[in-house]
Design a protein around this motif. Structure first.
Motif, PDB file in Angstrom:
ATOM      1  N   UNK B  69     -27.987   2.873  -5.274  1.00  0.00           N
ATOM      2  CA  UNK B  69     -27.364   3.428  -6.477  1.00  0.00           C
ATOM      3  C   UNK B  69     -25.833   3.409  -6.357  1.00  0.00           C
ATOM      4  N   UNK B  70     -25.169   3.350  -7.502  1.00  0.00           N
ATOM      5  CA  UNK B  70     -23.696   3.347  -7.497  1.00  0.00           C
ATOM      6  C   UNK B  70     -23.170   4.661  -6.921  1.00  0.00           C
ATOM      7  N   UNK B  71     -22.025   4.582  -6.302  1.00  0.00           N
ATOM      8  CA  UNK B  71     -21.431   5.768  -5.673  1.00  0.00           C
ATOM      9  C   UNK B  71     -19.937   5.780  -5.991  1.00  0.00           C
ATOM     10  N   UNK B  72     -19.456   6.919  -6.438  1.00  0.00           N
ATOM     11  CA  UNK B  72     -18.015   7.033  -6.670  1.00  0.00           C
ATOM     12  C   UNK B  72     -17.309   7.549  -5.417  1.00  0.00           C
ATOM     13  N   UNK B  73     -16.140   7.034  -5.169  1.00  0.00           N
ATOM     14  CA  UNK B  73     -15.318   7.482  -4.036  1.00  0.00           C
ATOM     15  C   UNK B  73     -13.914   7.765  -4.546  1.00  0.00           C
ATOM     16  N   UNK B  74     -13.195   8.559  -3.776  1.00  0.00           N
ATOM     17  CA  UNK B  74     -11.752   8.684  -4.028  1.00  0.00           C
ATOM     18  C   UNK B  74     -11.023   8.274  -2.748  1.00  0.00           C
ATOM     19  N   UNK B  75     -10.083   7.352  -2.903  1.00  0.00           N
ATOM     20  CA  UNK B  75      -9.230   6.996  -1.758  1.00  0.00           C
ATOM     21  C   UNK B  75      -7.840   7.544  -2.048  1.00  0.00           C
ATOM     22  N   UNK B  76      -7.368   8.411  -1.171  1.00  0.00           N
ATOM     23  CA  UNK B  76      -5.989   8.890  -1.252  1.00  0.00           C
ATOM     24  C   UNK B  76      -5.132   7.922  -0.453  1.00  0.00           C
ATOM     25  N   UNK B  77      -4.392   7.093  -1.162  1.00  0.00           N
ATOM     26  CA  UNK B  77      -3.571   6.088  -0.482  1.00  0.00           C
ATOM     27  C   UNK B  77      -2.218   6.695  -0.112  1.00  0.00           C
ATOM     28  N   UNK B  78      -1.911   6.561   1.145  1.00  0.00           N
ATOM     29  CA  UNK B  78      -0.702   7.192   1.676  1.00  0.00           C
ATOM     30  C   UNK B  78       0.039   6.153   2.515  1.00  0.00           C
ATOM     31  N   UNK B  79       1.278   6.417   2.853  1.00  0.00           N
ATOM     32  CA  UNK B  79       1.971   5.536   3.799  1.00  0.00           C
ATOM     33  C   UNK B  79       3.133   6.248   4.450  1.00  0.00           C
ATOM     34  N   UNK B  80       3.502   5.697   5.572  1.00  0.00           N
ATOM     35  CA  UNK B  80       4.638   6.213   6.325  1.00  0.00           C
ATOM     36  C   UNK B  80       5.602   5.038   6.495  1.00  0.00           C
ATOM     37  N   UNK B  81       6.722   5.126   5.789  1.00  0.00           N
ATOM     38  CA  UNK B  81       7.651   3.984   5.782  1.00  0.00           C
ATOM     39  C   UNK B  81       8.107   3.622   7.199  1.00  0.00           C
ATOM     40  N   UNK B  82       8.369   4.621   8.019  1.00  0.00           N
ATOM     41  CA  UNK B  82       8.844   4.334   9.384  1.00  0.00           C
ATOM     42  C   UNK B  82       7.778   3.547  10.148  1.00  0.00           C
ATOM     43  N   UNK B  83       6.513   3.929   9.951  1.00  0.00           N
ATOM     44  CA  UNK B  83       5.433   3.210  10.639  1.00  0.00           C
ATOM     45  C   UNK B  83       5.298   1.783  10.091  1.00  0.00           C
ATOM     46  N   UNK B  84       5.489   1.630   8.786  1.00  0.00           N
ATOM     47  CA  UNK B  84       5.414   0.281   8.201  1.00  0.00           C
ATOM     48  C   UNK B  84       6.570  -0.592   8.698  1.00  0.00           C
ATOM     49  N   UNK B  85       7.727   0.039   8.879  1.00  0.00           N
ATOM     50  CA  UNK B  85       8.893  -0.731   9.346  1.00  0.00           C
ATOM     51  C   UNK B  85       8.723  -1.229  10.780  1.00  0.00           C
ATOM     52  N   UNK B  86       7.885  -0.544  11.535  1.00  0.00           N
ATOM     53  CA  UNK B  86       7.633  -1.013  12.904  1.00  0.00           C
ATOM     54  C   UNK B  86       6.952  -2.386  12.888  1.00  0.00           C
ATOM     55  N   UNK B  87       6.175  -2.636  11.844  1.00  0.00           N
ATOM     56  CA  UNK B  87       5.464  -3.913  11.730  1.00  0.00           C
ATOM     57  C   UNK B  87       6.272  -4.951  10.950  1.00  0.00           C
ATOM     58  N   UNK B  88       7.117  -4.478  10.021  1.00  0.00           N
ATOM     59  CA  UNK B  88       7.894  -5.390   9.178  1.00  0.00           C
ATOM     60  C   UNK B  88       9.225  -4.710   8.845  1.00  0.00           C
ATOM     61  N   UNK B  89      10.265  -5.142   9.540  1.00  0.00           N
ATOM     62  CA  UNK B  89      11.550  -4.455   9.380  1.00  0.00           C
ATOM     63  C   UNK B  89      12.146  -4.661   7.978  1.00  0.00           C
ATOM     64  N   UNK B  90      11.659  -5.674   7.242  1.00  0.00           N
ATOM     65  CA  UNK B  90      12.190  -5.948   5.894  1.00  0.00           C
ATOM     66  C   UNK B  90      11.387  -5.268   4.793  1.00  0.00           C
ATOM     67  N   UNK B  91      10.414  -4.460   5.164  1.00  0.00           N
ATOM     68  CA  UNK B  91       9.478  -3.967   4.150  1.00  0.00           C
ATOM     69  C   UNK B  91      10.187  -3.194   3.033  1.00  0.00           C
ATOM     70  N   UNK B  92      11.176  -2.375   3.383  1.00  0.00           N
ATOM     71  CA  UNK B  92      11.843  -1.563   2.350  1.00  0.00           C
ATOM     72  C   UNK B  92      12.656  -2.458   1.419  1.00  0.00           C
TER      73      UNK B  92
END
Lengths: 339, 217
Positions: B69-92
């Motif tokens: 059967x179909x199921x509803x979910x909620x995804x709370x999408x979050x991010x931490x810019x400093x953590x993203x910058x560790x992987x891609x310094x140009x992200x901002x």
């Protein structure tokens, strides 16, 4: 041992990553990013073609999907003529797939293809000077007002279709004729990056580097020599000529490298004319290495009698200069250029 | 008056709530498939206004798996810019250029962002599955398995407006009207493909923030 399917699985994602990076660059919107994206998309298209060639017995759906991706990459790169060539393959592969499936598979590409071809035709109609001159093999730069109009047309066209290497080559021709060496270098570099397999671009690039800066030419020569045993004959010829030009002393190692380049080129020459010029260069180098003065006899020996006769009639006594000028002119014009 | 925690607990009994930080994509999927998608996700999800609208951004997802059967979910999408910058310094810088709409190729942004959100949904709802390749002009877009004749993957679409009604139209197609021509749905097109062994749809809308994650084959 890797099977063709293993190699396919390893290589196809390379194309996927190139496409993703290209889309990301396109979203940046500036001219340099769009050119870089076009370079990546054309490489992705080549990857797609190499990958499907690994699977000669692939199903119709697989072959159609590969043709659609390749065509899409070229469209997205801004190379409608390139996309049109692959579109023919899309139409052919469609016949091997159930009609409803074929329609569904090409539903994303087809409207985009039609729209892009219309945009291309419209853009060409707005470039009358270029349209008139594009069949000219050498694209001899016009003079005066016509030249500035052609420059303006080409500028617009490369902005709209940055993936068409022939347009950048045409811009290179104009800049080079106007002795704008830096502009010429940039245009040629873009054409070469878009179509690195075109031997003429690589050859002209080496020649232009020699004129622009001997230091830069020396660096490019180093890179070129590292894989001279796989280089197309055109590059071998220009490489040999460049080594000769940079060889300041009779004992320079550059003569030996020129000899290697010429003999490698002879193995892969695609035309009799090219083979003869490479042989002439090889003989010229052998004369130098043995301390003999090279004469026009070299040209007669390899069957370039008319060149030798013309040179003698014009009083061109230095056979090195004759070979350098005439041999280079044989290969500097890419086939089937712009549009 | 019902307190927030009680309310959240009550909702979680109706539909699972997942919190997902975007930087976790670098853990759950291969770096090269993620790094070019993150700036577009940031730009698209935050509304492309360039103004700072803080995460988390909740997405309501309607999930359907064949035979369940179909199921509803909620995804709370979050991010931490400093953590993203560790992987891609140009992200901002890249995010800012997209978000402040200095780019003329805006259609690329929703497409890239939808790919990124689909990777989030895969990582949350299909844990352990990883993308190995992408198509851009033929379905499915994201591939788990690129074996010719037995493709497994996810077809993705992103719409800025229209909510579930628009996403269902993408899935099921549209009947011709006086104003617009008929458009085939992605679901039937994928079912008809004999070279596709398994396929899911991952359809995203940012206003309102809803999605459909459906196994069609």
């Amino acid at each position: 041992m890797n099977t063709p399917l293993d190699i396919y699985r390893l290589n196809r994602p390379v194309g996927g990553k190139l496409k993703l990076r290209a889309m990301s660059l396109q979203a940046m919107g500036d001219e340099e990013s769009r050119i870089d994206a076009a370079v990546l998309l054309r490489e992705a298209a080549r990857t797609e073609r190499r990958c499907i060639a690994l699977l000669p017995h692939a199903s119709g759906e697989t072959r159609l999907a590969a043709a659609i991706e390749e065509c899409g990459c070229l469209l997205e790169a801004g190379d409608p003529p390139g996309a049109a060539e692959v579109w023919r393959r899309v139409l052919r592969e469609r016949t091997a797939v159930a009609p409803d499936v074929a329609t569904a598979m090409s539903s994303r590409l087809e409207p985009r293809y039609q729209a892009e071809m219309t945009r291309f035709q419209t853009a060409l109609r707005a470039a009358p000077i270029f349209l008139r001159r594009r069949q000219d093999k050498y694209l001899l730069p016009p003079s005066g007002r016509e030249r500035s109009q052609l420059e303006s047309e080409l500028h617009k066209l490369t902005g709209l279709f940055p993936g068409m290497s022939g347009l950048w080559w045409a811009r290179y021709r104009l800049a080079d004729a106007a002795e704008k060496t830096e502009d010429a270098w940039r245009m040629l570099d873009i054409a070469w990056r878009l179509e690195p397999e075109e031997p003429s671009y690589e050859a002209i690039r080496l020649d232009l580097a020699l004129r622009r800066s001997p230091d830069q030419a020396a660096k490019i020569l180093e890179m070129s020599y590292s894989n001279i045993d796989h280089a197309p004959a055109e590059r071998c010829l220009v490489h040999a000529l460049a080594e000769i030009r940079l060889a300041h002393t009779p004992t320079s190692e550059r003569w030996l490298r020129a000899q290697t380049a010429a003999s490698e080129g002879i193995k892969r020459a695609t035309s009799e004319g090219l083979r003869r010029w490479l042989m002439a260069v090889e003989l010229l180098v052998l004369c130098e290495l043995q301390g003999l003065r090279p004469t026009h006899e070299i040209l007669y020996t390899v069957g370039l009698n008319h060149i030798a006769a013309n040179a003698e009639a014009e009083g061109s006594l230095n056979v090195i200069d004759v070979i350098r000028a005439e041999a280079a002119s044989q290969i500097f014009w890419p086939q089937a250029r712009a549009a | 008056m019902i307190r927030y925690e009680e309310s959240a607990r009550a909702i979680s009994q109706i539909m699972p709530i997942h919190s997902y930080s975007l930087e976790n994509l670098y853990r759950d999927q291969e770096h090269d498939w993620v790094v070019d998608l993150i700036p577009a996700v940031l730009a698209w999800v935050s509304g492309g206004t360039g103004q700072h609208i803080g995460p988390p951004f909740p997405f309501k997802i309607e999930q359907t798996v064949i035979g369940q059967p179909s199921q509803n979910h909620i995804i709370h999408l979050d991010w931490n810019i400093a953590a993203l910058e560790l992987e891609d310094s140009d992200v901002v810088a890249r995010f800012t250029r997209m978000a402040t709409r200095r780019t003329p190729l805006l259609e690329q942004v929703p497409q890239l962002a939808a790919y990124g959100l689909a990777l989030v949904a895969i990582s949350v709802l299909m844990p352990g599955r990883r993308i190995v390749d992408m198509n851009f002009f033929v379905a499915p877009d994201l591939l788990f398995d690129l074996t010719p004749g037995a493709l497994r993957g996810v077809e993705v679409a992103g719409r800025t407006q229209g909510g579930l009604r628009t996403l269902r139209e993408v899935r099921d197609g549209r009947i011709a009207t006086a104003k617009s021509p008929a458009r085939p749905g992605k679901k039937q097109a994928l079912i008809a493909r004999v070279d596709v062994a398994e396929c899911h749809l991952s359809l995203w809308c940012t206003s309102p923030r809803v999605a459909i994650q459906e196994q069609v084959k």
